[in-house]
Design a protein around this motif. Structure first.
Motif, PDB file in Angstrom:
ATOM      1  N   PRO A 139      -4.861  18.234   3.466  1.00 19.18           N
ATOM      2  CA  PRO A 139      -4.950  16.785   3.256  1.00 19.18           C
ATOM      3  C   PRO A 139      -3.940  15.949   4.021  1.00 19.18           C
ATOM      4  O   PRO A 139      -4.021  14.720   3.974  1.00 19.18           O
ATOM      5  CB  PRO A 139      -4.700  16.657   1.747  1.00 19.18           C
ATOM      6  CG  PRO A 139      -3.768  17.792   1.445  1.00 19.18           C
ATOM      7  CD  PRO A 139      -4.170  18.921   2.363  1.00 19.18           C
ATOM      8  N   ASN A 140      -2.992  16.561   4.717  1.00 16.54           N
ATOM      9  CA  ASN A 140      -1.867  15.794   5.237  1.00 16.54           C
ATOM     10  C   ASN A 140      -2.278  14.716   6.238  1.00 16.54           C
ATOM     11  O   ASN A 140      -1.971  13.527   6.067  1.00 16.54           O
ATOM     12  CB  ASN A 140      -0.851  16.740   5.882  1.00 16.54           C
ATOM     13  CG  ASN A 140      -0.133  17.590   4.851  1.00 16.54           C
ATOM     14  OD1 ASN A 140       0.057  17.170   3.722  1.00 16.54           O
ATOM     15  ND2 ASN A 140       0.240  18.793   5.228  1.00 16.54           N
ATOM     16  N   ALA A 184     -13.374   2.689   3.727  1.00 18.65           N
ATOM     17  CA  ALA A 184     -13.274   4.052   4.264  1.00 18.65           C
ATOM     18  C   ALA A 184     -11.844   4.562   4.222  1.00 18.65           C
ATOM     19  O   ALA A 184     -11.593   5.738   3.914  1.00 18.65           O
ATOM     20  CB  ALA A 184     -13.806   4.079   5.697  1.00 18.65           C
ATOM     21  N   ALA A 185     -10.874   3.690   4.523  1.00 14.58           N
ATOM     22  CA  ALA A 185      -9.470   4.105   4.474  1.00 14.58           C
ATOM     23  C   ALA A 185      -9.053   4.468   3.053  1.00 14.58           C
ATOM     24  O   ALA A 185      -8.368   5.476   2.831  1.00 14.58           O
ATOM     25  CB  ALA A 185      -8.579   2.985   5.022  1.00 14.58           C
ATOM     26  N   ILE A 186      -9.469   3.653   2.067  1.00 11.45           N
ATOM     27  CA  ILE A 186      -9.148   3.965   0.671  1.00 11.45           C
ATOM     28  C   ILE A 186      -9.830   5.264   0.255  1.00 11.45           C
ATOM     29  O   ILE A 186      -9.248   6.091  -0.469  1.00 11.45           O
ATOM     30  CB  ILE A 186      -9.560   2.797  -0.243  1.00 11.45           C
ATOM     31  CG1 ILE A 186      -8.752   1.545   0.108  1.00 11.45           C
ATOM     32  CG2 ILE A 186      -9.337   3.150  -1.707  1.00 11.45           C
ATOM     33  CD1 ILE A 186      -9.159   0.312  -0.667  1.00 11.45           C
ATOM     34  N   PHE A 187     -11.050   5.464   0.716  1.00  9.00           N
ATOM     35  CA  PHE A 187     -11.787   6.696   0.408  1.00  9.00           C
ATOM     36  C   PHE A 187     -11.038   7.919   0.938  1.00  9.00           C
ATOM     37  O   PHE A 187     -10.851   8.910   0.217  1.00  9.00           O
ATOM     38  CB  PHE A 187     -13.187   6.605   1.010  1.00  9.00           C
ATOM     39  CG  PHE A 187     -13.971   7.881   0.948  1.00  9.00           C
ATOM     40  CD1 PHE A 187     -14.495   8.332  -0.250  1.00  9.00           C
ATOM     41  CD2 PHE A 187     -14.203   8.629   2.095  1.00  9.00           C
ATOM     42  CE1 PHE A 187     -15.226   9.516  -0.315  1.00  9.00           C
ATOM     43  CE2 PHE A 187     -14.932   9.802   2.055  1.00  9.00           C
ATOM     44  CZ  PHE A 187     -15.444  10.254   0.836  1.00  9.00           C
ATOM     45  N   LEU A 188     -10.585   7.867   2.186  1.00  6.88           N
ATOM     46  CA  LEU A 188      -9.855   8.995   2.764  1.00  6.88           C
ATOM     47  C   LEU A 188      -8.523   9.209   2.058  1.00  6.88           C
ATOM     48  O   LEU A 188      -8.125  10.353   1.796  1.00  6.88           O
ATOM     49  CB  LEU A 188      -9.629   8.753   4.259  1.00  6.88           C
ATOM     50  CG  LEU A 188     -10.854   8.779   5.167  1.00  6.88           C
ATOM     51  CD1 LEU A 188     -10.467   8.433   6.593  1.00  6.88           C
ATOM     52  CD2 LEU A 188     -11.539  10.142   5.122  1.00  6.88           C
ATOM     53  N   ALA A 193      -5.085  12.243  -1.175  1.00  7.09           N
ATOM     54  CA  ALA A 193      -3.824  12.032  -1.907  1.00  7.09           C
ATOM     55  C   ALA A 193      -4.079  10.985  -2.985  1.00  7.09           C
ATOM     56  O   ALA A 193      -3.890   9.785  -2.743  1.00  7.09           O
ATOM     57  CB  ALA A 193      -2.719  11.578  -0.961  1.00  7.09           C
ATOM     58  N   PRO A 194      -4.535  11.399  -4.183  1.00  2.00           N
ATOM     59  CA  PRO A 194      -4.888  10.420  -5.230  1.00  2.00           C
ATOM     60  C   PRO A 194      -3.753   9.483  -5.614  1.00  2.00           C
ATOM     61  O   PRO A 194      -4.004   8.366  -6.082  1.00  2.00           O
ATOM     62  CB  PRO A 194      -5.295  11.309  -6.411  1.00  2.00           C
ATOM     63  CG  PRO A 194      -5.704  12.599  -5.797  1.00  2.00           C
ATOM     64  CD  PRO A 194      -4.825  12.777  -4.601  1.00  2.00           C
ATOM     65  N   THR A 195      -2.516   9.895  -5.419  1.00  2.00           N
ATOM     66  CA  THR A 195      -1.401   9.024  -5.792  1.00  2.00           C
ATOM     67  C   THR A 195      -1.294   7.808  -4.886  1.00  2.00           C
ATOM     68  O   THR A 195      -0.429   6.948  -5.111  1.00  2.00           O
ATOM     69  CB  THR A 195      -0.089   9.822  -5.740  1.00  2.00           C
ATOM     70  OG1 THR A 195      -0.012  10.522  -4.489  1.00  2.00           O
ATOM     71  CG2 THR A 195      -0.015  10.820  -6.874  1.00  2.00           C
ATOM     72  N   THR A 196      -2.173   7.704  -3.880  1.00  2.86           N
ATOM     73  CA  THR A 196      -2.223   6.491  -3.065  1.00  2.86           C
ATOM     74  C   THR A 196      -2.538   5.269  -3.911  1.00  2.86           C
ATOM     75  O   THR A 196      -2.221   4.136  -3.520  1.00  2.86           O
ATOM     76  CB  THR A 196      -3.278   6.658  -1.963  1.00  2.86           C
ATOM     77  OG1 THR A 196      -2.972   7.830  -1.199  1.00  2.86           O
ATOM     78  CG2 THR A 196      -3.297   5.471  -1.027  1.00  2.86           C
ATOM     79  N   LEU A 197      -3.166   5.465  -5.059  1.00  4.25           N
ATOM     80  CA  LEU A 197      -3.420   4.348  -5.971  1.00  4.25           C
ATOM     81  C   LEU A 197      -2.152   3.568  -6.280  1.00  4.25           C
ATOM     82  O   LEU A 197      -2.188   2.352  -6.494  1.00  4.25           O
ATOM     83  CB  LEU A 197      -4.044   4.859  -7.273  1.00  4.25           C
ATOM     84  CG  LEU A 197      -5.548   5.149  -7.278  1.00  4.25           C
ATOM     85  CD1 LEU A 197      -5.951   5.811  -8.584  1.00  4.25           C
ATOM     86  CD2 LEU A 197      -6.334   3.864  -7.064  1.00  4.25           C
ATOM     87  N   LEU A 198      -1.023   4.265  -6.304  1.00  7.12           N
ATOM     88  CA  LEU A 198       0.244   3.607  -6.618  1.00  7.12           C
ATOM     89  C   LEU A 198       0.723   2.695  -5.493  1.00  7.12           C
ATOM     90  O   LEU A 198       1.603   1.862  -5.709  1.00  7.12           O
ATOM     91  CB  LEU A 198       1.312   4.663  -6.914  1.00  7.12           C
ATOM     92  CG  LEU A 198       1.030   5.591  -8.100  1.00  7.12           C
ATOM     93  CD1 LEU A 198       2.073   6.687  -8.182  1.00  7.12           C
ATOM     94  CD2 LEU A 198       0.979   4.804  -9.394  1.00  7.12           C
ATOM     95  N   LEU A 199       0.160   2.847  -4.291  1.00  5.55           N
ATOM     96  CA  LEU A 199       0.554   2.016  -3.160  1.00  5.55           C
ATOM     97  C   LEU A 199      -0.373   0.819  -2.962  1.00  5.55           C
ATOM     98  O   LEU A 199      -0.045  -0.091  -2.190  1.00  5.55           O
ATOM     99  CB  LEU A 199       0.589   2.846  -1.869  1.00  5.55           C
ATOM    100  CG  LEU A 199       1.667   3.924  -1.784  1.00  5.55           C
ATOM    101  CD1 LEU A 199       1.491   4.746  -0.511  1.00  5.55           C
ATOM    102  CD2 LEU A 199       3.058   3.317  -1.822  1.00  5.55           C
ATOM    103  N   LEU A 200      -1.531   0.807  -3.616  1.00  6.00           N
ATOM    104  CA  LEU A 200      -2.470  -0.300  -3.432  1.00  6.00           C
ATOM    105  C   LEU A 200      -1.889  -1.652  -3.853  1.00  6.00           C
ATOM    106  O   LEU A 200      -2.166  -2.666  -3.203  1.00  6.00           O
ATOM    107  CB  LEU A 200      -3.772  -0.020  -4.193  1.00  6.00           C
ATOM    108  CG  LEU A 200      -4.679   1.047  -3.582  1.00  6.00           C
ATOM    109  CD1 LEU A 200      -5.919   1.244  -4.434  1.00  6.00           C
ATOM    110  CD2 LEU A 200      -5.069   0.667  -2.162  1.00  6.00           C
ATOM    111  N   PRO A 201      -1.087  -1.754  -4.930  1.00  6.55           N
ATOM    112  CA  PRO A 201      -0.492  -3.059  -5.247  1.00  6.55           C
ATOM    113  C   PRO A 201       0.381  -3.622  -4.124  1.00  6.55           C
ATOM    114  O   PRO A 201       0.433  -4.851  -3.945  1.00  6.55           O
ATOM    115  CB  PRO A 201       0.335  -2.766  -6.510  1.00  6.55           C
ATOM    116  CG  PRO A 201      -0.354  -1.612  -7.149  1.00  6.55           C
ATOM    117  CD  PRO A 201      -0.835  -0.765  -6.008  1.00  6.55           C
TER     118      PRO A 201
END
Length: 396
Positions: A139-140, A184-188, A193-201
């Protein structure tokens, strides 16, 4: 339609070919085994409709990306005693992701800082061992591309929302390409890396900052919500339309942090930070860039501050254990590594404009050549081995 390539495009293609040569060198020295083979076999089982006993860290998106070219080539790893010949097919999508990330990095930095900034960012990316080593089943690189796309597509969208009150859908319809790219970027990013949710704000905060009309606060929020929902629908499909599987993939369970675990995190963090001294050219470049950023007001603008904020947020999440990630180049989380290159490229381009080029340019060229030399030597010495210092799970 004919595409005209100028000198900057040819130089960028040359750099990307060097990156491809390094990634192929790593792929040729590293057999398909361990976690890579687990991803591939999980993806094949999913595509064949078979039950999968994959470990919890195996991303369905990454597994399918590895399995699709293998099955399209009429091969399989489920029955072969030696799956190593499949490594080229399985790693092909991730090599393409690495090239796409390098091209995107060059395009963004060139638009922001001119040709000098684009060349600096691309040179740092190409001659850093971490991206070439990461161009394998995992996933990197996908997370790096997703996180990079989330922030800079959001910034590009925010610049185009002019103060005309014409409604949400009429505002987004002429920008549907960028909206789809953001989804598409959010999908990838979420798929790898599901913890990307923490960076969306933070991405939403950037859009608010750049919004021409602050009274239309609902517009960036609507874009983030719509694109995130589209990305979640895509992940739901990847998870065979199973809500339970999707919920498990996106779970952000941190666990109980004991003193022993905290001490281990601190120990690994400082050990990894000391590893940064193996790259003195990059360390010196970073220290000089930070000094210029703090001392010169003309360097402290949004284009240079945004990557620094993203890097800081990703670093805090990684060190706190909320977003486990491989630490590359010392304290820098791997998925945030492109933002290091953007920051260095922006400061370098600004310093070239503020000071005589005959003084700054030779120093900049010396730093880049030193970084390239040390990076190539490290890649040859390590033979494509992954970074020894990790925080959290190795593949998630």
């Amino acid at each position: 339609m004919r595409i005209h390539l100028g000198r900057p495009q040819y130089i960028a293609i040359g750099f990307l070919l060097i990156f491809l040569a390094q990634a192929l060198y790593v792929a040729g020295r590293q057999p398909l085994a361990g976690a890579e083979l687990g991803y591939l076999q999980t993806g094949e089982q999913r595509l064949r409709g078979q039950a999968s006993d994959a470990p919890h860290f195996v991303s369905p998106l990454i597994a399918l990306m590895a399995a699709v070219p293998v099955l399209a080539d009429g091969q399989t790893s489920l029955t072969d005693d030696d799956p190593d010949p499949l490594r080229w097919s399985a790693r092909l999508p991730f090599l393409l992701v690495g090239l796409l990330l390098g091209g995107s990095l060059w395009y963004v930095t060139r638009r922001l800082y001119g040709n000098a900034g684009g060349y600096v960012a691309l040179a740092l990316y190409v001659f850093s061992p971490a991206p070439a080593i990461s161009a394998r089943v995992g996933p990197n690189l996908v997370a790096m591309l997703g996180v990079f796309g989330i922030f800079y597509i959001s910034i590009a969208l925010a610049h185009t929302f002019y103060p005309d009150d014409i409604g949400f859908f009429r505002e987004c319809s002429p920008r549907w390409r960028r909206v789809l790219l953001l989804a598409a970027a959010i999908f990838l990013a979420l798929g790898s890396a599901p913890t990307t949710l923490l960076l969306l704000p933070l991405a939403l905060a950037f859009m608010y900052y750049l919004l021409p009309d602050r009274r239309r606060w609902w517009l960036p929020l609507g874009v983030i919500l719509v694109t995130t929902c589209c990305a979640l629908l895509g992940l739901w499909a990847v998870n065979s339309f199973s809500a339970a599987a999707l919920r498990q993939e996106l779970s952000l369970s941190v666990g109980v942090v004991s003193w022993r675990v905290a001490a281990e995190w601190i120990q690994r963090y400082f050990a990894s930070t000391l590893w940064l001294t193996h790259y003195p050219a990059l360390l010196l470049f970073l220290l000089l860039a930070l000094a210029a950023y703090l001392s010169k007001r003309r360097v402290r603008y949004f284009g240079n501050t945004a990557p620094l904020l993203v890097l800081t947020a990703a670093w805090l999440l990684a060190v706190a254990g909320l977003a486990p990630d491989t630490l590359a180049y010392g304290a820098f989380p791997l998925r945030a590594l492109p933002f290091v290159f953007v920051f260095l490229a922006g400061v370098a381009a600004d310093v070239l404009e503020l000071h005589p080029r005959r003084t700054v340019a030779p120093m900049l060229i010396a730093l880049l050549l030193s970084h390239a030399t040390l990076g190539l030597l490290d890649l040859k010495r390590g033979g494509g081995s992954p970074h020894p210092f990790r925080i959290g799970a190795p593949d998630r």
